[in-house]
Design a protein around this motif. Structure first.
Motif, mmCIF file in Angstrom:
data_model
loop_
_atom_site.group_PDB
_atom_site.id
_atom_site.type_symbol
_atom_site.label_atom_id
_atom_site.label_comp_id
_atom_site.label_asym_id
_atom_site.label_seq_id
_atom_site.Cartn_x
_atom_site.Cartn_y
_atom_site.Cartn_z
ATOM 1 N N ASP A 48 -6.601 -1.189 4.275
ATOM 2 C CA ASP A 48 -6.490 -0.397 5.490
ATOM 3 C C ASP A 48 -6.376 1.068 5.091
ATOM 4 O O ASP A 48 -5.310 1.534 4.689
ATOM 5 N N VAL A 49 -7.490 1.776 5.183
ATOM 6 C CA VAL A 49 -7.520 3.205 4.858
ATOM 7 C C VAL A 49 -7.757 4.030 6.113
ATOM 8 O O VAL A 49 -8.290 5.143 6.055
ATOM 9 N N GLY A 50 -7.359 3.467 7.255
ATOM 10 C CA GLY A 50 -7.609 4.162 8.508
ATOM 11 C C GLY A 50 -9.072 4.058 8.882
ATOM 12 O O GLY A 50 -9.725 3.026 8.691
ATOM 13 N N GLN A 51 -9.613 5.154 9.417
ATOM 14 C CA GLN A 51 -11.009 5.183 9.848
ATOM 15 C C GLN A 51 -11.882 5.436 8.625
ATOM 16 O O GLN A 51 -12.318 6.547 8.354
ATOM 17 N N GLY A 52 -12.128 4.381 7.854
ATOM 18 C CA GLY A 52 -12.920 4.504 6.643
ATOM 19 C C GLY A 52 -13.080 3.144 5.993
ATOM 20 O O GLY A 52 -12.663 2.118 6.532
ATOM 21 N N ASP A 53 -13.690 3.123 4.814
ATOM 22 C CA ASP A 53 -13.923 1.884 4.067
ATOM 23 C C ASP A 53 -13.343 1.988 2.669
ATOM 24 O O ASP A 53 -13.480 3.037 2.001
ATOM 25 N N SER A 54 -12.742 0.905 2.216
ATOM 26 C CA SER A 54 -12.419 0.727 0.809
ATOM 27 C C SER A 54 -12.188 -0.763 0.591
ATOM 28 O O SER A 54 -11.262 -1.347 1.164
ATOM 29 N N ILE A 55 -13.070 -1.357 -0.197
ATOM 30 C CA ILE A 55 -13.064 -2.812 -0.393
ATOM 31 C C ILE A 55 -12.945 -3.090 -1.887
ATOM 32 O O ILE A 55 -13.761 -2.606 -2.682
ATOM 33 N N PHE A 56 -11.948 -3.866 -2.246
ATOM 34 C CA PHE A 56 -11.722 -4.142 -3.668
ATOM 35 C C PHE A 56 -11.998 -5.609 -3.958
ATOM 36 O O PHE A 56 -11.480 -6.508 -3.271
ATOM 37 N N ILE A 57 -12.816 -5.850 -4.987
ATOM 38 C CA ILE A 57 -13.189 -7.208 -5.386
ATOM 39 C C ILE A 57 -12.635 -7.464 -6.784
ATOM 40 O O ILE A 57 -12.993 -6.768 -7.739
ATOM 41 N N GLN A 58 -11.761 -8.431 -6.881
ATOM 42 C CA GLN A 58 -11.142 -8.807 -8.159
ATOM 43 C C GLN A 58 -11.642 -10.200 -8.535
ATOM 44 O O GLN A 58 -11.455 -11.157 -7.785
ATOM 45 N N LEU A 59 -12.291 -10.319 -9.693
ATOM 46 C CA LEU A 59 -12.886 -11.583 -10.101
ATOM 47 C C LEU A 59 -11.865 -12.458 -10.827
ATOM 48 O O LEU A 59 -10.912 -11.950 -11.431
ATOM 49 N N PRO A 60 -12.045 -13.793 -10.783
ATOM 50 C CA PRO A 60 -11.112 -14.691 -11.471
ATOM 51 C C PRO A 60 -11.107 -14.454 -12.975
ATOM 52 O O PRO A 60 -12.077 -13.957 -13.554
#
Length: 799
Positions: free
Chosen positions: A536-548
């Motif tokens: 949740d970065v407000g009105q914006g995007d930030s998506i984090f992908i953590q692999l096994p």
């Protein structure tokens, strides 16, 4: 002759014997309490903790502990139980529900300590209803700011026009819990002031007068010394770090040296020792000096330095030691530590949840217990310092991991030099600069020159070390079982250190820290699950992908805020940055040590402005942009800064792939430069956890339709909805073609654009596609293993 006397004895002796037994029982209880004060303090802490956050398991274990203690030491068990019940009741009485209502708009109250940073004024505000709220006010002009800086003092009574709001709940998994922080201070409301109608000095009591002296001292230091020095002097003398260079303060924190900036035992002992010596040399009686210092000087000094938990602990402990000979008592340092904790918890139960309180008492406990052994084994001062700081750091590592998500191994060695440097060189010079410069202006220049000569290179060295993250161990926030394992491991290492001799004992704390770092790494390696987290970065995007199995980390966008033109007087000393204060913070808490690939979808500020704060906060291997990406001058400066830290800038085109096995990524878009930046968003397709994912950035409808033309067989399971749910994205034909099973919208609460648009929500609703939104759920995490989606959790429901 014997008749009346015998009768009197028969009547009075039982009462006298009973009284003597009572007195003896009280004395025995006092002796037990003095010898086992640490158990009483532990019981008080558990009572306060369980009153705030009850746990059946903890209460059961506590009951078992009481019963076991009762079998062997009944008097101590009764004392411990009384302390537990008393502290529980005291915490319950102080935890009063609010009596205020949002209906009122005009408030009268007393200012506690005004904090002015940029155009914001913040302070705890004691209302006429005898309830404290957190006042926040945005000043309208530079003249108004100057007026408040000069006139608003602790104890001032103000008339405020504003509205009450509940503190905003946290919306990311590891964000600072502001409502809980205020609750532990007895605060239920935030007062958003529209205007401060008037303020008057009021009738300040003794405490407020001392606070005003502190405020005057802080202001004088900032006025008379240059900025880099003023912040350090105020931190060491008055316990106020607000003017410190943010980069320097971060370096102290990351390198394990921040305790040197806290007014604590070293500062109190140094100042009290000097005053004690001077008063004795002046001819005052030792008993009078002890009374004066314990009852007057130490309390006043604690108020003058901000009443932080560490300085309160130090002042109380020293006060107990000073008064002990007058009371014909000899309390051990451990007893003084325990009774100071009991007194602080009684006066302010919420202080238990202050990280400064927890670290101060734990460090002091470790030093007290280990000091005899260290003194017996080592005669050299530097060796003693190395071992003592090593023991203190090892003892606090579980807490450090929980609150700060990592630690620096360099801290074990840096403390050996920086402790004597700050304590015996910089602190005396700072005290002289603060106390003597106003009286003897001629001394200001030489003192400033001496401080600049030594502080400048010392701080430059620390910031360089911090930028490189040398020997920094990221642990992440341990879960319950890992935290318990860390505590057991640290206790085992400390017991082993007690038995070892020679070089083994000298370096065991450092080896233990390395072992804990290795344990955290192994835990991430063996983890069979990965996750996709929509922050949740407000009105914006930030998506984090953590692999096994720690096979890699991918961050898509950094979030950001549109730059707002501000005048110099409006700017904060350390402005909030989404990349540093949200993204980097969350990643560190997750145990992330490096971002392998940072993908910037396009150059809108709500997607990439956080890059500025993320660079230097978290190591990055590759920075990926689409080939048509054209950087502005500002963005190019960020890229250059990243390159200087070894980050590789990579431009990609459709068809580029990476990954292996069940986790793969492929770039699908853009093929060419378009008129709008949204239309050339980098679109990423991924296979994760047996599902197909599509991350679309802010791709518009025209781009979506072109995308399915070029990839007619594109089918997905999880969709990151384009452009925050704007009607310019999510074309019905596009949604029908890709047929997602879940849609996630990253959008700010109450945003001015009206995202997500009802038209878009209806598109998903008509197709019975579930929608999750960060403005309602906070951060969203989808957990997966090699073949399946394991579960979905949100920040609001997890808390």
């Amino acid at each position: 002759m014997n008749g009346p006397v015998s009768f009197t004895r028969k009547v009075l002796d039982p009462g006298l014997s009973h009284g003597r037994r009572m007195v003896e029982a009280v004395r025995k209880a006092f002796r037990e309490g003095r010898r086992n004060g640490h158990l009483l303090a532990a019981a008080a802490a558990i009572a306060v903790w369980q009153r705030s956050d009850p746990s059946g398991v903890v209460l059961l274990l506590t009951a078992i502990g009481f019963m076991t203690l009762f079998i062997y030491k009944r008097t101590l068990a009764v004392c411990t139980l009384l302390i537990f019940v008393g502290m529980w009741a005291n915490a319950a009485l102080r935890d009063r529900p609010t009596a205020l209502t949002p209906a009122d708009t005009v408030w009268t109250g007393t200012v506690a300590w005004p904090e002015i940073d940029g155009d914001r004024l913040k302070t705890d505000f004691r209302t006429a209803q005898n309830e404290t709220v957190r006042l926040v006010y945005t000043m309208k002009s530079e003249e108004e700011k100057r007026f408040f800086q000069q006139t608003l003092k602790p104890g001032a009574v103000c008339l405020v026009n504003g509205s009450l709001e509940r503190p905003q709940a946290t919306t990311n998994f590891y964000a600072f819990d502001y409502p809980a922080y205020l609750k532990h201070k007895g605060i239920h409301w935030v007062l958003n002031a529209e205007s401060i109608l008037r303020c008057r000095s009021g009738r300040p009591g003794l405490i407020d007068r001392i606070k005003r002296l502190r405020q005057a001292g802080v202001s004088a230091t900032e006025r008379e010394l240059p900025e880099p020095l003023a912040g350090l002097v105020n931190a060491l003398v008055y316990g106020d770090r607000s003017a410190m260079d943010p980069n320097v303060l971060t370096a102290y924190q990351n390198l394990g040296l921040v305790h040197l900036l806290a007014v604590s035992g070293l500062h109190v002992s140094l100042i009290a020792g000097a005053v004690y010596y001077l008063l004795l040399r002046a001819g005052f009686l030792k008993e009078h000096v002890r009374l004066f210092m314990a009852l007057v000087l130490l309390p006043a000094y604690a108020i003058l330095t901000g009443l932080s938990p560490s300085v309160c602990r130090a002042a109380l402990m020293l006060g107990f030691q000073l008064l002990a000979p007058l009371l014909k008592s000899k309390p051990s340092p451990l007893a003084a530590l325990a009774f100071s904790a009991l007194l602080q918890l009684f006066l302010s139960p919420g202080v238990l949840f202050d990280i400064g309180f927890e670290l101060s008492y734990l460090v002091t406990l470790a030093i007290i217990v280990s000091a005899p052994t260290i003194s017996r084994r080592h005669a050299n001062f530097l060796v003693r310092t190395f071992v003592m700081t090593g023991i203190a750091q090892l003892a606090t590592l579980p807490l450090i991991a929980f609150y700060f998500y990592g630690f620096s191994l360099l801290g074990f060695f840096l403390n050996v030099f920086y402790i004597p440097f700050i304590t015996f060189v910089i602190l005396p010079l700072s005290l002289a600069a603060a106390a003597l410069s106003p009286v003897f202006p001629a001394l200001r220049g030489p003192l400033e020159a001496c401080l600049s000569l030594m502080v400048g290179p010392a701080h430059a060295f620390l910031t360089k070390l911090d930028e490189r993250s040398l020997l920094y161990v990221t642990t992440g926030r341990p879960g319950t079982w890992l935290m318990l394992g860390l505590i057991i491991l640290v206790l085992a290492l400390l017991m082993l250190w007690e038995k070892l001799e020679g070089a083994g004992s000298l370096f065991l704390p450092f080896i233990g820290a390395v072992l804990i770092g290795a344990l955290a790494t192994v835990v991430s390696w063996i983890s069979p699950v990965g996750s996709v987290t929509f922050l949740d970065v407000g009105q914006g995007d930030s998506i984090f992908i953590q692999l096994p199995h720690a096979r890699g980390n991918v961050l898509i966008d950094t979030g950001g805020r549109l730059p707002i033109a501000q005048k110099s007087w409006q700017r904060e000393r350390d402005p909030f940055n989404i990349g540093r204060d949200i993204v980097c913070h969350e990643l560190k808490a997750m145990g992330v040590r490096r971002i392998d690939r940072l993908v910037l979808t396009h150059r809108d500020f709500d997607h990439i402005e956080g890059l500025e704060g993320l660079i230097g906060c978290m190591p990055i291997r590759q920075l990926i942009v689409a080939r048509p990406f054209t950087a502005t001058k500002t963005e190019w400066a960020w890229f250059q800064k990243a390159r200087a830290l070894g980050v590789q800038l990579v431009r990609v085109s459709p068809g580029v792939r990476w990954g292996a096995g069940s986790e793969t990524f492929q770039v699908l878009w853009p093929y060419e430069k378009t008129e709008s930046t949204n239309g050339q968003s980098l679109v990423l397709f991924a296979r994760l956890g047996g599902s197909r994912w599509l991350f679309t950035g802010d791709l518009d409808r025209e781009g979506e339709l072109e995308l399915i033309k070029r990839h007619p067989n594109l089918k997905i399971d999880m969709l990151k909805v384009g452009h925050h749910g704007s009607r310019t994205s999510s074309a019905p034909a596009f949604i029908d073609a890709i047929a997602p099973r879940l849609a996630v919208i990253s959008v700010g609460a109450h945003n001015r654009y009206g995202h997500p648009h009802e038209e878009v929500l209806k598109i998903f609703r008509d197709r019975r596609i579930p929608v999750m939104r960060t403005d309602r759920s906070g951060a969203i995490r989808i957990v997966f293993d090699a073949r399946h989606i394991v579960g979905v959790e949100t920040a609001t429901t997890k808390k």
